[in-house]
Each structure stands twice: as C-alpha cells, then as structure tokens.
Design a protein around this motif. Structure first.
Motif, PDB file in Angstrom:
ATOM      1  N   ARG A 139      -9.632   3.213  -5.736  1.00 50.24           N
ATOM      2  CA  ARG A 139      -8.685   3.446  -5.423  1.00 50.24           C
ATOM      3  C   ARG A 139      -7.562   4.159  -6.679  1.00 50.24           C
ATOM      4  O   ARG A 139      -7.414   4.805  -6.367  1.00 50.24           O
ATOM      5  CB  ARG A 139      -7.696   2.434  -4.606  1.00 50.24           C
ATOM      6  N   SER A 198     -12.231   8.183  -0.590  1.00 51.53           N
ATOM      7  CA  SER A 198     -11.042   6.586  -1.042  1.00 51.53           C
ATOM      8  C   SER A 198     -12.657   5.735  -1.117  1.00 51.53           C
ATOM      9  O   SER A 198     -12.958   4.262  -2.059  1.00 51.53           O
ATOM     10  CB  SER A 198     -10.041   6.222   0.211  1.00 51.53           C
ATOM     11  N   THR A 199     -13.618   5.856  -0.394  1.00 51.95           N
ATOM     12  CA  THR A 199     -14.378   4.919  -0.065  1.00 51.95           C
ATOM     13  C   THR A 199     -16.049   5.291   0.307  1.00 51.95           C
ATOM     14  O   THR A 199     -16.242   6.214   1.297  1.00 51.95           O
ATOM     15  CB  THR A 199     -14.541   3.744   0.542  1.00 51.95           C
ATOM     16  N   GLN A 204     -12.002  -2.075  -3.261  1.00 49.02           N
ATOM     17  CA  GLN A 204     -12.093  -1.353  -2.895  1.00 49.02           C
ATOM     18  C   GLN A 204     -10.770  -1.410  -3.616  1.00 49.02           C
ATOM     19  O   GLN A 204     -10.881   0.248  -3.717  1.00 49.02           O
ATOM     20  CB  GLN A 204     -11.482  -1.531  -0.943  1.00 49.02           C
ATOM     21  N   ARG A 205      -9.589  -2.023  -3.989  1.00 46.34           N
ATOM     22  CA  ARG A 205      -8.334  -1.267  -4.656  1.00 46.34           C
ATOM     23  C   ARG A 205      -8.960  -0.500  -5.931  1.00 46.34           C
ATOM     24  O   ARG A 205      -8.281  -0.336  -6.515  1.00 46.34           O
ATOM     25  CB  ARG A 205      -7.284  -2.947  -5.387  1.00 46.34           C
ATOM     26  N   SER A 256      -2.106  -1.392  -3.618  1.00 50.20           N
ATOM     27  CA  SER A 256      -3.386  -0.395  -3.062  1.00 50.20           C
ATOM     28  C   SER A 256      -3.076   0.860  -3.272  1.00 50.20           C
ATOM     29  O   SER A 256      -2.457   1.436  -1.978  1.00 50.20           O
ATOM     30  CB  SER A 256      -3.803  -1.014  -1.886  1.00 50.20           C
ATOM     31  N   ARG A 270      -9.918   6.461  -8.480  1.00 44.25           N
ATOM     32  CA  ARG A 270      -9.497   7.552  -7.657  1.00 44.25           C
ATOM     33  C   ARG A 270      -8.641   8.111  -7.720  1.00 44.25           C
ATOM     34  O   ARG A 270      -7.951   9.283  -7.852  1.00 44.25           O
ATOM     35  CB  ARG A 270      -9.848   7.338  -5.930  1.00 44.25           C
ATOM     36  N   THR A 282      -2.953   4.869  -2.842  1.00 41.38           N
ATOM     37  CA  THR A 282      -3.796   5.770  -1.072  1.00 41.38           C
ATOM     38  C   THR A 282      -3.198   6.792  -1.606  1.00 41.38           C
ATOM     39  O   THR A 282      -1.842   7.774  -1.871  1.00 41.38           O
ATOM     40  CB  THR A 282      -3.458   5.276   0.093  1.00 41.38           C
ATOM     41  N   SER A 297       0.976  -1.200   0.552  1.00 41.57           N
ATOM     42  CA  SER A 297       0.136  -0.184  -0.016  1.00 41.57           C
ATOM     43  C   SER A 297       0.460   1.444   0.015  1.00 41.57           C
ATOM     44  O   SER A 297       1.713   1.802  -1.309  1.00 41.57           O
ATOM     45  CB  SER A 297      -1.241   0.010   0.842  1.00 41.57           C
ATOM     46  N   SER A 355     -10.661   1.120   4.781  1.00 40.19           N
ATOM     47  CA  SER A 355     -11.339   2.295   4.461  1.00 40.19           C
ATOM     48  C   SER A 355     -12.865   2.120   4.498  1.00 40.19           C
ATOM     49  O   SER A 355     -13.436   1.326   4.157  1.00 40.19           O
ATOM     50  CB  SER A 355     -10.915   2.842   3.951  1.00 40.19           C
TER      51      SER A 355
END
Length: 264
Positions: free
Chosen positions: A97, A163-164, A93-94, A126, A100, A128, A12, A63
């Motif tokens: 990400r 992020s989520t 989620q990944r 992942s 995003r 961030t 990450s 997250s």
C-alpha cells in the motif's frame, strides 16, 4: 444489545483515533463495536483492551482481488493475533500500500497537476485511496471525495492502482487458518462479482445491512437463510458527516443475529 461490526480509525483511512471512535460509539448507544481497519489490526488490538463500557470485537478488513475488482473480506477473531500467516500477509499488504500510494501521487501530479506532500504516507499504518482523497482536500485542493473517486482514484481512472493481488479465496483461507470468521463486506457495492459466487468460496457470513441505497437487505437475508450463514451489519464508519459511509451505530445487528455471531 446492538453491534456495529465495521468501522475505521486513523490506523487506516478513518479520521478518528481509537479512543475517539469508542467514545462516539458509546454516545451512539452501541454495545458491541468491531474495529476493522484496512489490512491492519493495530487499532483493533489497541481497542480490545479498553476499560470503557463497550465490548470490542477484534477485526480487520482484508483487501482481496477477484475478477479485477477489489473485494473486501471482514475477519473477526476471539483474541488478538500475535503472529502467523495472516499477520505476515497484512504486513506485506501494508508495504504494498505504501509503494502504491507513492505511485498514485506521481499519477496525480502527472494527470491532474496535484502535488501532494508525501509525509502523510509514512504516518499512517495502512494507506488507502480514502487516505489519499482526504489528503487532497486537506492539502488545499478544491475537490470533494466523490469527484476524486469518480474522476481520479476510482477503478479505471488515471490515478487508479489496485491495492492487492491476493485472491478472495486465499484471503478467506488466511482468516480461517487464523481461527477467524470471514464475512463479505458491503456486497451491494460490487459490480464484477456475484455474491453467490463469493459464498461458494467458503465465506461464513454476509454484511447484509449496510448504509447504501443499493443495499438489498431482504435479498441478503434470503442468501443467509438458504446457505446457513451469519447475517451481519456495519456502518463502515470513517468520519462524521461522511456521505460515502455511515455514522457509527447506523447499521447494527441485535437479538438472534448477534447471538449467532458470538456463538461462532
């Protein structure tokens, strides 16, 4: 024995590989280490099978969103997870990400004339905001991470994107359904969420020892005792000499706190 239950790798936004992090933890006299990458268990799984002289706890930092604020929930498991709702959610989620991150790069270009090569986005499991901040510096822009988060990537800034949309309650539910325990990470950092309200969502523990001047360990100890929760600690290690987080082994639990953690 002492345990650091919150750390990150290159899977990450950490700067050390799994092996480098494990070696650093051993050198810092850490006996138990949880690797908790953001929305990713690959590094934790790799570490779980290490033959080095340290016990690894399989974990993740999930997250979630509550009151329009990112709330991180640490999930800990006895064994690596192979499939199921949580693994599926982490994959989604990944993917989100990655999308995003590409949008954030567009905003950085539009508002700050920062033009980043996006290759790094596809090289990390992942991505961030911390990953992006590291790249801004790595790719030659003369900013430090505090400035980047204060004026570019932090909540409300022009290049900020959440992020989520996963709720904190649902994140806790996913961890429990996968046989794990759920601990609220760095509660001292939240501005829009009361720790007691998060406790009511079914949390199992509080990261009550954390490397921040804002942390009130005595208060979190009272919360833990009054609500029969676990008391945990973590450095939130990302890289050496990181002013925003701790050194691996800086914040640990031992004795009865650790015994309770293993008992659960």
């Amino acid at each position: 024995m002492k345990a650091d239950l919150h750390s990150h790798t290159t899977f990450s936004d950490g700067l050390l590989t799994v092996d480098e992090l494990i070696d650093r933890a051993i050198n810092n006299k850490v006996d138990v280490l949880a690797i908790t990458d953001h929305d990713c268990v690959d590094g934790s799984e790799q570490a779980f099978y290490t033959t080095k002289d340290i016990k690894i706890i399989y974990g993740v930092e999930l997250s979630t969103d509550r009151n329009s604020e990112s709330v991180h929930i640490l999930g800990y498991f006895k064994q690596p997870l192979k499939d199921g709702p949580l693994i599926n959610a982490l994959q989604k989620q990944r993917e989100n990400r990655t999308k995003r991150a590409l949008k954030i790069l567009e905003l950085l270009d539009e508002h700050f004339n920062i033009k980043l090569d996006n290759k790094f986005i596809y090289e990390i499991d992942s991505v961030t905001r911390g990953t992006i901040a590291n790249e801004i510096i790595k790719q030659g822009y003369n900013y430090n991470k505090k400035h980047i988060f204060d004026y570019m990537l932090g909540n409300g800034c022009k290049a900020y994107i959440p992020s989520t949309k996963m709720t904190t309650e649902y994140g806790i539910k996913l961890i429990h359904e996968s046989g794990g325990i759920a601990v609220v990470a760095h509660p001292c950092l939240y501005k829009k969420n009361n720790v007691y309200d998060i406790i009511q969502l079914g949390i199992d523990g509080i990261e009550g020892r954390y490397p921040s001047k804002l942390n009130d360990e005595k208060m979190y100890r009272r919360f833990v005792n009054n609500n029969k929760l676990l008391f945990t600690a973590g450095s939130d290690f990302h890289h050496p000499n990181d002013s925003g987080h701790g050194e691996v082994g800086q914040c640990t639990i031992a004795g009865k706190d650790l015994e309770k953690f293993f008992f659960i």
